[in-house]
Scaffold this motif. Structure first.
Motif, PDB file in Angstrom:
ATOM      1  N   SER A   1       0.843  -1.196   0.000  1.00 20.79           N
ATOM      2  CA  SER A   1       0.000   0.000   0.000  1.00 20.79           C
ATOM      3  C   SER A   1       0.880   1.248   0.000  1.00 20.79           C
TER       4      SER A   1
ATOM      5  N   GLU B   1       0.543  -5.125   8.002  1.00 20.80           N
ATOM      6  CA  GLU B   1      -0.690  -4.352   7.771  1.00 20.80           C
ATOM      7  C   GLU B   1      -0.765  -3.769   6.371  1.00 20.80           C
ATOM      8  N   ASN B   2       0.363  -3.502   5.735  1.00 22.47           N
ATOM      9  CA  ASN B   2       0.313  -2.806   4.449  1.00 22.47           C
ATOM     10  C   ASN B   2       0.947  -3.581   3.302  1.00 22.47           C
TER      11      ASN B   2
ATOM     12  N   THR C   1      -7.094  -3.974   1.123  1.00 24.04           N
ATOM     13  CA  THR C   1      -6.241  -3.408   2.175  1.00 24.04           C
ATOM     14  C   THR C   1      -5.922  -1.952   1.878  1.00 24.04           C
ATOM     15  N   ALA C   2      -5.511  -1.669   0.634  1.00 27.38           N
ATOM     16  CA  ALA C   2      -5.185  -0.297   0.253  1.00 27.38           C
ATOM     17  C   ALA C   2      -6.419   0.601   0.348  1.00 27.38           C
TER      18      ALA C   2
ATOM     19  N   ARG D   1      -7.222   1.564   3.848  1.00 30.32           N
ATOM     20  CA  ARG D   1      -6.238   2.522   4.368  1.00 30.32           C
ATOM     21  C   ARG D   1      -6.284   3.869   3.642  1.00 30.32           C
TER      22      ARG D   1
ATOM     23  N   GLU E   1      -5.175   4.354   0.610  1.00 30.22           N
ATOM     24  CA  GLU E   1      -3.869   4.473  -0.029  1.00 30.22           C
ATOM     25  C   GLU E   1      -3.902   3.853  -1.429  1.00 30.22           C
TER      26      GLU E   1
END
Length: 221
Positions: free
Chosen positions: A19, A115-116, A206-207, A210, A212
């Motif tokens: 991300s 997490e990213n 995930t991105a 966030r 992102e």
């Protein structure tokens, strides 16, 4: 970082998702575009890809038609040419800067974490090649990016999600079987084909959560 391990014994390949915060998105986009430009598709790989799209049953991990000699078959050369699409030199070097040394990410103040970021490791064959073969020529042609490598700006991630879901969600048993056949060319018995189909949508979600962007890179170990 969430890692999906095969048991690398020969040549190792990496597939990374990361991300990208908004403040770094334009810089990463420029570097990614430069690497794509410096990673042209070889003529031999292009011939095999074009033939595969014209005749979807023409490509297999075991043997492929020789694009230079109609009516002739060849063993490893065709699959090697197909896999060349997923290990372009400039993009691979770009990916190694993240995966091996962390230099690229450190320069931008991005730390890959569980997490990213996520990483798939495969033996002898690129994971994205197994995914493409599993998808088949028609679905693979709908994949954005550069043969497993992709950059999506933060504003584009949400729009890209339904596009990728339509291509990758709920793979058929036949698609999973084709991906498994390709994975079987290396020591990848611990990697479930379902993970290949879930990798990009999961990274996009995930991105998106966030707020992102997303960078996907393939690299040769």
């Amino acid at each position: 970082m969430r890692e999906v391990y095969a048991r690398p014994m020969g040549v190792t390949f990496f597939w990374l998702s990361l991300s990208i915060p908004l403040e770094h998105a334009s810089n990463v986009a420029a570097h990614f575009a430069e690497a794509v430009t410096a990673s042209p598709v070889s003529q031999s790989a292009r011939r095999v890809l074009d033939r595969w799209r014209e005749a979807p049953s023409s490509l297999s991990p075991e043997s492929v038609p020789d694009p230079a000699r109609p009516g002739f078959w060849m063993k490893s050369e065709g699959t090697v040419d197909f896999e060349e699409l997923f290990r372009p030199e400039a993009l691979s070097a770009f990916g190694q800067g993240f995966i091996r040394t962390g230099a690229e990410a450190n320069d931008w103040g991005i730390e890959p974490t569980a997490e990213n970021a996520s990483l798939v490791i495969t033996d002898r064959i690129p994971a994205a090649a197994a995914l493409y073969f599993g998808l088949g020529a028609e679905r693979a042609a709908r994949m954005p990016g550069h043969f497993g490598a992709l950059f999506a700006a933060p504003a584009d991630v949400g729009q890209l999600l339904p596009v990728l879901d339509a291509v990758l969600e709920r793979p058929s048993p036949e698609m999973l079987a084709r991906a498994r056949r390709w994975l079987a060319r290396g020591n990848n018995q611990d990697l479930r084909p379902e993970e290949l189909f879930a990798f990009i949508p999961r990274a996009l979600r995930t991105a998106h959560t966030r707020g992102e962007g997303l960078l996907l890179l393939t690299a040769r170990g």
